[in-house]
Design a protein around this motif. Structure first.
Motif, PDB file in Angstrom:
ATOM      1  N   ARG A  50      44.005  21.475  43.670  1.00  0.00           N
ATOM      2  CA  ARG A  50      44.967  22.572  44.120  1.00  0.00           C
ATOM      3  C   ARG A  50      45.020  23.798  43.062  1.00  0.00           C
ATOM      4  NH1 ARG A  50      47.855  18.164  45.364  1.00  0.00           N
ATOM      5  NH2 ARG A  50      47.808  17.184  47.582  1.00  0.00           N
ATOM      6  N   GLY A  51      45.031  23.162  41.915  1.00  0.00           N
ATOM      7  CA  GLY A  51      45.055  24.285  40.781  1.00  0.00           C
ATOM      8  C   GLY A  51      43.922  24.931  40.762  1.00  0.00           C
ATOM      9  N   ALA A  52      42.488  24.303  41.016  1.00  0.00           N
ATOM     10  CA  ALA A  52      41.412  25.158  41.100  1.00  0.00           C
ATOM     11  C   ALA A  52      41.375  26.042  41.903  1.00  0.00           C
ATOM     12  CB  ALA A  52      40.327  24.346  40.927  1.00  0.00           C
ATOM     13  N   LEU A  53      41.817  25.688  43.199  1.00  0.00           N
ATOM     14  CA  LEU A  53      42.063  26.364  44.370  1.00  0.00           C
ATOM     15  C   LEU A  53      42.867  28.030  44.284  1.00  0.00           C
ATOM     16  CD1 LEU A  53      41.660  23.728  47.458  1.00  0.00           C
ATOM     17  CD2 LEU A  53      40.009  25.638  46.656  1.00  0.00           C
ATOM     18  N   ALA A  54      44.096  27.638  43.478  1.00  0.00           N
ATOM     19  CA  ALA A  54      44.868  28.461  43.044  1.00  0.00           C
ATOM     20  C   ALA A  54      44.253  29.540  42.257  1.00  0.00           C
ATOM     21  CB  ALA A  54      46.339  27.872  42.679  1.00  0.00           C
ATOM     22  N   VAL A  55      43.481  29.148  41.312  1.00  0.00           N
ATOM     23  CA  VAL A  55      42.877  30.063  40.354  1.00  0.00           C
ATOM     24  C   VAL A  55      41.835  30.848  41.249  1.00  0.00           C
ATOM     25  CG1 VAL A  55      41.618  30.289  38.389  1.00  0.00           C
ATOM     26  CG2 VAL A  55      43.673  28.679  38.317  1.00  0.00           C
ATOM     27  N   LEU A  56      41.169  30.169  41.806  1.00  0.00           N
ATOM     28  CA  LEU A  56      40.080  30.900  42.681  1.00  0.00           C
ATOM     29  C   LEU A  56      40.520  31.993  43.584  1.00  0.00           C
ATOM     30  CD1 LEU A  56      37.597  27.927  43.719  1.00  0.00           C
ATOM     31  CD2 LEU A  56      37.038  29.802  41.979  1.00  0.00           C
ATOM     32  N   LEU A  57      41.701  31.658  44.029  1.00  0.00           N
ATOM     33  CA  LEU A  57      42.352  32.626  45.332  1.00  0.00           C
ATOM     34  C   LEU A  57      42.586  33.817  43.878  1.00  0.00           C
ATOM     35  CD1 LEU A  57      43.436  33.741  47.625  1.00  0.00           C
ATOM     36  CD2 LEU A  57      45.525  32.121  47.030  1.00  0.00           C
ATOM     37  N   PHE A  58      43.380  33.613  43.162  1.00  0.00           N
ATOM     38  CA  PHE A  58      43.558  34.597  42.079  1.00  0.00           C
ATOM     39  C   PHE A  58      42.501  35.391  41.985  1.00  0.00           C
ATOM     40  CE2 PHE A  58      44.146  36.074  37.891  1.00  0.00           C
ATOM     41  CZ  PHE A  58      45.063  37.080  38.010  1.00  0.00           C
ATOM     42  N   LEU A  59      41.339  34.793  41.376  1.00  0.00           N
ATOM     43  CA  LEU A  59      39.904  35.497  41.095  1.00  0.00           C
ATOM     44  C   LEU A  59      39.407  36.431  42.203  1.00  0.00           C
ATOM     45  CD1 LEU A  59      38.532  32.828  38.519  1.00  0.00           C
ATOM     46  CD2 LEU A  59      39.488  35.026  38.075  1.00  0.00           C
ATOM     47  N   ALA A  60      39.572  35.933  43.580  1.00  0.00           N
ATOM     48  CA  ALA A  60      39.190  36.575  44.550  1.00  0.00           C
ATOM     49  C   ALA A  60      39.959  37.867  44.705  1.00  0.00           C
ATOM     50  CB  ALA A  60      39.283  35.496  45.894  1.00  0.00           C
ATOM     51  N   LEU A  61      41.224  37.776  44.647  1.00  0.00           N
ATOM     52  CA  LEU A  61      42.128  38.877  44.691  1.00  0.00           C
ATOM     53  C   LEU A  61      41.810  40.092  43.655  1.00  0.00           C
ATOM     54  CD1 LEU A  61      45.409  37.106  45.444  1.00  0.00           C
ATOM     55  CD2 LEU A  61      44.022  38.345  47.031  1.00  0.00           C
ATOM     56  N   VAL A  62      41.508  39.268  42.330  1.00  0.00           N
ATOM     57  CA  VAL A  62      41.006  40.421  41.421  1.00  0.00           C
ATOM     58  C   VAL A  62      39.818  40.968  41.706  1.00  0.00           C
ATOM     59  CG1 VAL A  62      40.130  40.445  39.074  1.00  0.00           C
ATOM     60  CG2 VAL A  62      42.094  39.298  39.293  1.00  0.00           C
ATOM     61  N   ALA A  63      38.582  40.203  42.057  1.00  0.00           N
ATOM     62  CA  ALA A  63      37.341  40.748  42.428  1.00  0.00           C
ATOM     63  C   ALA A  63      37.471  41.767  43.704  1.00  0.00           C
ATOM     64  CB  ALA A  63      36.576  39.732  42.844  1.00  0.00           C
ATOM     65  N   LEU A  64      38.479  41.790  44.614  1.00  0.00           N
ATOM     66  CA  LEU A  64      38.829  42.473  45.680  1.00  0.00           C
ATOM     67  C   LEU A  64      39.154  43.964  45.078  1.00  0.00           C
ATOM     68  CD1 LEU A  64      40.305  40.443  48.545  1.00  0.00           C
ATOM     69  CD2 LEU A  64      37.960  41.570  48.300  1.00  0.00           C
ATOM     70  N   GLY A  65      39.744  43.945  43.713  1.00  0.00           N
ATOM     71  CA  GLY A  65      40.172  45.034  43.167  1.00  0.00           C
ATOM     72  C   GLY A  65      41.564  45.292  42.953  1.00  0.00           C
ATOM     73  N   LEU A  66      42.409  44.163  43.209  1.00  0.00           N
ATOM     74  CA  LEU A  66      43.842  44.096  42.879  1.00  0.00           C
ATOM     75  C   LEU A  66      43.865  44.195  41.421  1.00  0.00           C
ATOM     76  CD1 LEU A  66      44.651  42.018  45.767  1.00  0.00           C
ATOM     77  CD2 LEU A  66      45.877  43.904  45.317  1.00  0.00           C
ATOM     78  N   PRO A  67      44.714  44.907  40.931  1.00  0.00           N
ATOM     79  CA  PRO A  67      44.925  45.088  39.421  1.00  0.00           C
ATOM     80  C   PRO A  67      45.944  43.937  38.786  1.00  0.00           C
ATOM     81  CG  PRO A  67      46.255  46.750  40.384  1.00  0.00           C
ATOM     82  CD  PRO A  67      45.683  46.133  41.396  1.00  0.00           C
ATOM     83  N   LEU A  68      45.462  42.651  38.778  1.00  0.00           N
ATOM     84  CA  LEU A  68      46.363  41.769  38.657  1.00  0.00           C
ATOM     85  C   LEU A  68      46.180  41.092  37.169  1.00  0.00           C
ATOM     86  CD1 LEU A  68      46.253  39.822  41.828  1.00  0.00           C
ATOM     87  CD2 LEU A  68      47.846  41.044  41.378  1.00  0.00           C
ATOM     88  N   LEU A  69      44.832  41.210  36.493  1.00  0.00           N
ATOM     89  CA  LEU A  69      44.897  40.844  35.301  1.00  0.00           C
ATOM     90  C   LEU A  69      45.755  41.528  34.306  1.00  0.00           C
ATOM     91  CD1 LEU A  69      41.079  40.585  35.017  1.00  0.00           C
ATOM     92  CD2 LEU A  69      42.637  38.627  35.152  1.00  0.00           C
ATOM     93  N   ALA A  70      46.045  40.739  33.296  1.00  0.00           N
ATOM     94  CA  ALA A  70      46.892  41.325  32.184  1.00  0.00           C
ATOM     95  C   ALA A  70      46.389  42.726  31.803  1.00  0.00           C
ATOM     96  CB  ALA A  70      47.094  40.537  30.984  1.00  0.00           C
ATOM     97  N   GLY A  71      47.341  43.819  31.581  1.00  0.00           N
ATOM     98  CA  GLY A  71      46.771  45.209  31.324  1.00  0.00           C
ATOM     99  C   GLY A  71      46.689  45.998  32.336  1.00  0.00           C
ATOM    100  N   GLY A  72      46.911  45.162  33.881  1.00  0.00           N
ATOM    101  CA  GLY A  72      46.436  45.822  35.156  1.00  0.00           C
ATOM    102  C   GLY A  72      45.053  46.259  35.402  1.00  0.00           C
ATOM    103  N   ARG A  73      44.317  45.429  34.989  1.00  0.00           N
ATOM    104  CA  ARG A  73      42.818  45.243  35.317  1.00  0.00           C
ATOM    105  C   ARG A  73      42.439  44.483  36.374  1.00  0.00           C
ATOM    106  NH1 ARG A  73      39.783  42.715  31.318  1.00  0.00           N
ATOM    107  NH2 ARG A  73      41.646  41.261  31.098  1.00  0.00           N
TER     108      ARG A  73
END
Length: 181
Positions: A50-73
């Protein structure tokens, strides 16, 4: 099933939220963001899968363009930069961290989760991060490792905090720590 999906989404949101916390600068000038602690918590609380899936979901959202990484990237461009190894390593780090907490039942949970966070959230993550930096910056592994060693003290602090948070959650709501379920 629905509970798992909800928790995976909630922890993806936790990682995003931790990216909003302003960077803390250590006494010797090294900035620390809280986002990697979210990856550690995914493993220590949700467990490996479940932990790995949560991170993969987060990374998918980042790849879609959401500025979710630190610093708004966000966006695909972050996967072509020098920190790509760390991003690729995040799901593996969460998985290894969760696997250790799931399997290592002896001792206090705070210690187990802290050690698991050091192994998965620092050692495993840095292996991916250093390799990615070496490739992207055309440097040797040693040169790349020297670039990131300054961040280790902050990451150790985050690993200890992840262990303490996990143990506190286990005391107050034992059923919510799925890595021990």
């Amino acid at each position: 099933m629905e509970r798992n999906i909800t928790l995976i989404a909630l922890f993806a949101a936790l990682i995003a939220g931790l990216g909003l916390i302003p960077k803390l600068t250590l006494a010797f000038g090294v900035p620390i963001s809280a986002q990697s602690m979210g990856v550690m918590l995914c493993g220590t609380i949700l467990g490996a899968r479940r932990g790995a899936l949560a991170v993969l979901l987060f990374l998918a959202l980042v790849a879609l363009g959401l500025p979710l990484l630190a610093g708004g990237r966000g966006g695909l461009g972050v996967f072509a930069g020098p920190t790509v190894g760390f991003l690729v390593g995040w799901p593996v780090a969460a998985f290894v961290t969760g696997l250790i907490v799931e399997r290592w039942r002896a001792g206090a949970l705070a210690l187990t989760a802290s050690v698991a966070s050091v192994i998965g959230g620092i050692a495993v993550l840095y292996a991916f991060g250093v390799a990615g930096m070496a490739i992207m910056l055309d440097k040797t592994l040693v040169e790349s490792a020297l670039l990131v060693t300054i961040f280790i003290p902050g990451d150790v602090i985050k690993a200890v905090l992840a262990g303490l948070i996990t143990a506190t959650l286990a005391r107050t709501r034992p059923a919510s720590v799925l890595s021990r379920g």
